[in-house]
Motif scaffolding. Sequence first.
Motif, PDB file in Angstrom:
ATOM      1  N   TYR A 130       7.654  23.652   3.188  1.00 20.23           N
ATOM      2  CA  TYR A 130       6.864  22.829   2.288  1.00 20.23           C
ATOM      3  C   TYR A 130       6.912  23.368   0.860  1.00 20.23           C
ATOM      4  CZ  TYR A 130       4.726  20.190   6.135  1.00 20.23           C
ATOM      5  OH  TYR A 130       4.503  19.357   7.198  1.00 20.23           O
ATOM      6  N   ARG A 131       6.888  24.701   0.735  1.00 18.70           N
ATOM      7  CA  ARG A 131       6.821  25.276  -0.609  1.00 18.70           C
ATOM      8  C   ARG A 131       8.129  25.136  -1.359  1.00 18.70           C
ATOM      9  NH1 ARG A 131       3.139  30.655  -0.054  1.00 18.70           N
ATOM     10  NH2 ARG A 131       1.162  29.529   0.006  1.00 18.70           N
ATOM     11  N   ARG A 132       9.228  25.361  -0.658  1.00 22.60           N
ATOM     12  CA  ARG A 132      10.516  25.426  -1.360  1.00 22.60           C
ATOM     13  C   ARG A 132      11.392  24.212  -1.113  1.00 22.60           C
ATOM     14  NH1 ARG A 132      12.428  31.382   0.163  1.00 22.60           N
ATOM     15  NH2 ARG A 132      10.603  32.554  -0.553  1.00 22.60           N
ATOM     16  N   GLY A 133      10.907  23.271  -0.350  1.00 19.77           N
ATOM     17  CA  GLY A 133      11.735  22.096  -0.060  1.00 19.77           C
ATOM     18  C   GLY A 133      10.894  20.886   0.245  1.00 19.77           C
ATOM     19  N   VAL A 134      11.486  19.955   0.965  1.00 19.17           N
ATOM     20  CA  VAL A 134      10.756  18.748   1.348  1.00 19.17           C
ATOM     21  C   VAL A 134      10.832  18.588   2.864  1.00 19.17           C
ATOM     22  CG1 VAL A 134      11.194  17.583  -0.839  1.00 19.17           C
ATOM     23  CG2 VAL A 134      12.780  17.244   1.061  1.00 19.17           C
ATOM     24  N   PRO A 135       9.783  18.014   3.458  1.00 17.68           N
ATOM     25  CA  PRO A 135       9.843  17.747   4.900  1.00 17.68           C
ATOM     26  C   PRO A 135      10.593  16.442   5.151  1.00 17.68           C
ATOM     27  CG  PRO A 135       7.737  17.025   4.066  1.00 17.68           C
ATOM     28  CD  PRO A 135       8.504  17.592   2.888  1.00 17.68           C
ATOM     29  N   MET A 136      10.752  16.080   6.410  1.00 16.48           N
ATOM     30  CA  MET A 136      11.393  14.808   6.763  1.00 16.48           C
ATOM     31  C   MET A 136      10.735  13.672   6.000  1.00 16.48           C
ATOM     32  SD  MET A 136       9.945  14.244  10.662  1.00 16.48           S
ATOM     33  CE  MET A 136      10.683  15.691  11.389  1.00 16.48           C
ATOM     34  N   GLY A 137      11.562  12.723   5.559  1.00 17.90           N
ATOM     35  CA  GLY A 137      11.049  11.603   4.773  1.00 17.90           C
ATOM     36  C   GLY A 137      11.121  11.839   3.278  1.00 17.90           C
ATOM     37  N   GLY A 138      11.459  13.073   2.866  1.00 14.27           N
ATOM     38  CA  GLY A 138      11.441  13.425   1.449  1.00 14.27           C
ATOM     39  C   GLY A 138      12.758  13.136   0.738  1.00 14.27           C
ATOM     40  N   ASP A 139      12.744  13.352  -0.582  1.00 11.23           N
ATOM     41  CA  ASP A 139      13.927  13.140  -1.410  1.00 11.23           C
ATOM     42  C   ASP A 139      14.328  14.432  -2.088  1.00 11.23           C
ATOM     43  OD1 ASP A 139      14.197   9.948  -1.800  1.00 11.23           O
ATOM     44  OD2 ASP A 139      12.081  10.522  -1.631  1.00 11.23           O
ATOM     45  N   LEU A 140      15.626  14.653  -2.206  1.00 14.42           N
ATOM     46  CA  LEU A 140      16.142  15.799  -2.948  1.00 14.42           C
ATOM     47  C   LEU A 140      16.958  15.278  -4.128  1.00 14.42           C
ATOM     48  CD1 LEU A 140      17.427  18.037   0.000  1.00 14.42           C
ATOM     49  CD2 LEU A 140      15.434  18.494  -1.467  1.00 14.42           C
ATOM     50  N   GLY A 141      16.741  15.890  -5.293  1.00 21.88           N
ATOM     51  CA  GLY A 141      17.571  15.569  -6.454  1.00 21.88           C
ATOM     52  C   GLY A 141      18.772  16.492  -6.483  1.00 21.88           C
ATOM     53  N   ARG A 142      19.613  16.352  -7.519  1.00 18.24           N
ATOM     54  CA  ARG A 142      20.821  17.168  -7.635  1.00 18.24           C
ATOM     55  C   ARG A 142      20.449  18.544  -8.159  1.00 18.24           C
ATOM     56  NH1 ARG A 142      26.116  14.338  -9.996  1.00 18.24           N
ATOM     57  NH2 ARG A 142      27.639  16.029  -9.783  1.00 18.24           N
ATOM     58  N   ALA A 143      21.041  19.566  -7.576  1.00 22.12           N
ATOM     59  CA  ALA A 143      20.790  20.929  -8.051  1.00 22.12           C
ATOM     60  C   ALA A 143      21.564  21.146  -9.349  1.00 22.12           C
ATOM     61  CB  ALA A 143      21.229  21.942  -7.004  1.00 22.12           C
ATOM     62  N   THR A 144      21.023  22.027 -10.204  1.00 23.14           N
ATOM     63  CA  THR A 144      21.657  22.241 -11.503  1.00 23.14           C
ATOM     64  C   THR A 144      23.091  22.753 -11.355  1.00 23.14           C
ATOM     65  OG1 THR A 144      20.445  24.306 -11.474  1.00 23.14           O
ATOM     66  CG2 THR A 144      19.624  22.583 -12.935  1.00 23.14           C
ATOM     67  N   ASN A 145      23.345  23.514 -10.301  1.00 22.37           N
ATOM     68  CA  ASN A 145      24.701  24.050 -10.110  1.00 22.37           C
ATOM     69  C   ASN A 145      25.507  23.237  -9.099  1.00 22.37           C
ATOM     70  OD1 ASN A 145      23.254  24.695  -7.887  1.00 22.37           O
ATOM     71  ND2 ASN A 145      23.800  26.870  -7.846  1.00 22.37           N
ATOM     72  N   ASP A 146      25.054  22.022  -8.794  1.00 22.75           N
ATOM     73  CA  ASP A 146      25.741  21.157  -7.825  1.00 22.75           C
ATOM     74  C   ASP A 146      25.829  21.765  -6.428  1.00 22.75           C
ATOM     75  OD1 ASP A 146      26.011  19.188  -9.643  1.00 22.75           O
ATOM     76  OD2 ASP A 146      28.194  19.391  -9.909  1.00 22.75           O
ATOM     77  N   ALA A 147      24.939  22.709  -6.128  1.00 18.61           N
ATOM     78  CA  ALA A 147      24.981  23.381  -4.824  1.00 18.61           C
ATOM     79  C   ALA A 147      24.592  22.410  -3.720  1.00 18.61           C
ATOM     80  CB  ALA A 147      24.011  24.562  -4.835  1.00 18.61           C
ATOM     81  N   PRO A 148      25.119  22.609  -2.505  1.00 19.73           N
ATOM     82  CA  PRO A 148      24.714  21.759  -1.390  1.00 19.73           C
ATOM     83  C   PRO A 148      23.300  22.113  -0.931  1.00 19.73           C
ATOM     84  CG  PRO A 148      26.216  23.462  -0.631  1.00 19.73           C
ATOM     85  CD  PRO A 148      26.118  23.618  -2.126  1.00 19.73           C
ATOM     86  N   PRO A 149      22.553  21.115  -0.469  1.00 18.51           N
ATOM     87  CA  PRO A 149      21.238  21.438   0.099  1.00 18.51           C
ATOM     88  C   PRO A 149      21.413  22.093   1.463  1.00 18.51           C
ATOM     89  CG  PRO A 149      21.689  19.094   0.341  1.00 18.51           C
ATOM     90  CD  PRO A 149      22.853  19.683  -0.411  1.00 18.51           C
ATOM     91  N   SER A 150      20.410  22.824   1.890  1.00 19.57           N
ATOM     92  CA  SER A 150      20.440  23.332   3.259  1.00 19.57           C
ATOM     93  C   SER A 150      19.188  22.859   3.979  1.00 19.57           C
ATOM     94  CB  SER A 150      20.559  24.855   3.282  1.00 19.57           C
ATOM     95  OG  SER A 150      19.456  25.429   2.639  1.00 19.57           O
ATOM     96  N   PHE A 151      19.221  22.974   5.286  1.00 23.27           N
ATOM     97  CA  PHE A 151      18.173  22.366   6.103  1.00 23.27           C
ATOM     98  C   PHE A 151      17.655  23.348   7.148  1.00 23.27           C
ATOM     99  CE2 PHE A 151      20.925  19.066   4.508  1.00 23.27           C
ATOM    100  CZ  PHE A 151      20.038  18.120   4.033  1.00 23.27           C
ATOM    101  N   MET A 152      16.369  23.269   7.443  1.00 31.06           N
ATOM    102  CA  MET A 152      15.786  24.030   8.559  1.00 31.06           C
ATOM    103  C   MET A 152      15.345  23.017   9.614  1.00 31.06           C
ATOM    104  SD  MET A 152      13.610  27.168   6.948  1.00 31.06           S
ATOM    105  CE  MET A 152      12.422  26.205   6.038  1.00 31.06           C
ATOM    106  N   ILE A 153      15.814  23.232  10.833  1.00 33.81           N
ATOM    107  CA  ILE A 153      15.513  22.300  11.922  1.00 33.81           C
ATOM    108  C   ILE A 153      14.957  23.091  13.101  1.00 33.81           C
ATOM    109  CG2 ILE A 153      16.448  20.536  13.464  1.00 33.81           C
ATOM    110  CD1 ILE A 153      18.917  20.531  11.463  1.00 33.81           C
ATOM    111  N   HIS A 154      13.857  22.621  13.651  1.00 31.56           N
ATOM    112  CA  HIS A 154      13.238  23.300  14.788  1.00 31.56           C
ATOM    113  C   HIS A 154      12.826  22.239  15.799  1.00 31.56           C
ATOM    114  CE1 HIS A 154       9.808  26.102  16.396  1.00 31.56           C
ATOM    115  NE2 HIS A 154      10.885  26.145  17.151  1.00 31.56           N
TER     116      HIS A 154
END
Lengths: 637, 287
Positions: A481-505
């Motif tokens: 929650y602090r550093r990302g978004v939960p399911m249903g959320g939106d991610l914008g583009r990172a400044t360095n074009d880095a790929p997003p990563s995901f945590m799944i449990h």
Amino acid sequence: MRTRAWPWLAIGVSAIVSSALALLVPEGEATPVKADSVTDAGLDVQPKRMAYSPPLRKPAENNLYFGDLHLHTSYSPDAFLNGTRSVTPDEAYRFAMGYEVGADNGVPAKLRRPLDFIGITDHAEYLGVFPRLLAEDDELTSWPLGLEWLGYLQRNERAKVGVAFANAIQSSDRALRTPDAVNRSVWGEVADNADRYNRPGQFTALVGYEWTSMINGDNLHRVVLFRGDGAEAKRILPFTAQDSADPEDLWNALEKYEAAGVRTLAIAHNGNVSNGRMFAPVTISGQPLNAAYARKRSRWEPVYEVTQVKGDGETHPDLSPSDAFADFETWDKGNITLSEPKTRDMLPYEYARSALKEGLRHQRQLGANPFEFGMIGSTDQHTGLSTTNEDNFFGKFPESEPSDHRWREKMSAVLQESWELSASGLAAVWAPENTREAIFDALMRRETYGTTGSRIRLRFFGGYDFAKGDIDRPDYARLGYRRGVPMGGDLGRATNDAPPSFMIHAVRDPDGANLDRVQVVKGWLDAKGRTHEKIYDVALSDNRKVGPDGKAPPVGSTVDIAKATYTNAIGDPELAKWWRDPDFDASQPAFYYVRVLEIPRPRWTTYDMAYFGIEMPAEVPRTVQDRAYSSPIWYHP
Amino acid sequence: MRRGIDPLWWFLGSGAAIFVLAAFIDPDGADDTSVIRVDRPVLEAYLAAGGGNALSETLSAGPRTLDDLSPQARKDLVQRYVEEEALFREAQSWGLDQDDPAIRRRLGQSMRFALRPEVASDPGDAQLRKFFDANKSEYAESDLVTFEHIFFDATRGGADGAAQRARAFRPDSDWQAAGDRFAYQRTYVGARSEEVSAQLGRDFADAVFALNPSDAWQGPIRSDLGAHLVRVVRHDRAGEPDFAALRPIILDDWMRARQAGDLEKRIDAIVSSYEAKVAPEFKSDGR
């Protein structure tokens, strides 16, 4: 692309966040929108209205609740005419709360565990009319149509009622509408009833109804759910398919509710029997979709019911030929009344996965995404009994309530044979507490997922600051929650074009089957405007590895068909994974959602074979791999 | 002198006349069960009751009367009716309706529905209170517990190792970052015993329900999965069920019980209008 998408992102995300956090953020205070802090704001701001449970007034990780947001009782005319008479809304609530209730065919029914929440959503058209007719309610028998119907009922002229009803339900003729006084009185009863069973913190009963539009038999049904209590809901009358069969008119009506201080949302279902209408690229009036349509639809329909008793709506084998698990409880004969057969060109506009892809395409053209929806499952059962377990399934109508012959009884006497029914599904909601407001707000921010019946537990976070080992931390959810978004959320583009990563449990249902695998389903739009999809097996049970051919070895099966049993000797109870998209292209809009598969177990029909000692033809599937579908996380370049 | 006609001839003659007359009036023979009569009222009733039509046909074509049907459709309808009726009668003459449990049950169910009594009106507090007192145990709420826990996984170093690591936890540190990842909730709010047992085992649930609320971390308590430090925030004990608060629910239950009781009475009345002759070996003395 980058400059075009951002203003939309700001509008879209803040609309979602502001509606989701209205409970938590003081009025008039702007919510900062940063891709990595969308939920953070919600967690650390002092709530405006105090949460019911003191320890959760500053929630850190949210709780998981399971429920059904689409259920019919004797108050729905079609349920009543098909024999649901003794299971009234009262019985339906009691059943959902865990009490034993007698099904209309006389078989006693009880859930293994109570539901956490329910929305009873009887059809708004002739809501509660038939039970009152049969009781010879004065208001109704002085109404000519009511008197005519009562005659049919008393003479058992089923087809006459059916035809008169099907005709009236789509008609705008005022003479065919329930008299206002009856309508108001029934709606008041429905709303008060929800209040009577609602127990904040323990069991949530949302006020709701179904808007039953089916143009030429093509299903466009939506349920409408209310955030507030019965008194609030009673300030309006249900907007029905007799008012208009066009979803745009429904959204306009919901907008008017909102202006009157009544907060609602709508959830569409069964694109699979819409014959290409549910996610069509044109409106009902035949116009191509525009930005206003897109914004309105995503505003009022934050989630989609991806799975239910009339088949599964994630994807179709023809749409996803490389997906080995695509053919799951597939219903593709025709529209809802079977008046028009299905053709291949309809499929892309019927299933959730292709609709999400279509959404990306529309967004590039319109600047707004009409199909930016999260996922839930629900039952749509018309027996008043919300049942989704393979070994405790009470069917769609009384003719498919447990018996040795139900599997070959046709639904509603003339439609599909009942063995085709799917013991599905459930709505899973991550919310700070079990109250109407908290569940409604979680639906609005799409922090939800659907399962095909079992209580699989699933968390899914996306962001740019997750390290590989974070998923193994005890507080990974807080981090999510602090550093990302939960399911249903939106991610914008990172400044360095880095790929997003995901945590799944993912964790198995404590009463259910082990897990086979966790998959990430990615859909994206290329520079030429073509959409694509790919499935990644990100976690496999039993230490299996994806082979050089890109395929994972099958998990196997422990199912004993004759006895209708299985064991958890294979599969894993828990699968957790950090995952980064290996094929990421920072310029391509994309969505990612998670699909979790259980190991095979006996399908409900197999339980019937064993319990009743009967045989069924080979076309009836013997096993099933129940699953969960998370809401997507979108990437906006 | 002519002799009168023998009364026997009169009798035979008039009998023959009746047969001839009957053949004119009703050439098919009224009591012949092998005759299926198809006329307008029969077909209209058949159409109204479903008529073997697919719902799709009826829905797409709108309401239909016999006269709306094309000659071909009418022919089909007649054929369907005759076939259905023939099979129905044949099944009856074979006695299939007698032995089919589905039909028997279906009829029984229709009968029960037809017998369902009217909804009773509110009987007033005195009667409801009596009902409430008689069924008090039904209204007892269960205890609810609200707690947080830090989990130490037994798969990492065994159950004893987990308990040991739990004991090493320093209470002033960040509890959420302590211990291992837990599969289910780390915070349970207003949870019933069954809910805690389902995820953590009955022994653990019993242990947590036995703790007193406190700001301190208590334990470690062992579960099937490992060791847990537990902070019990609240324990809501189920009080005596309160009549006034529960009145609407009690009224509901009373009406349901009343309706069920009345229904049973009506069923009993029907049953007692029959005499059951039970073979001696099945007559029990007990009841």
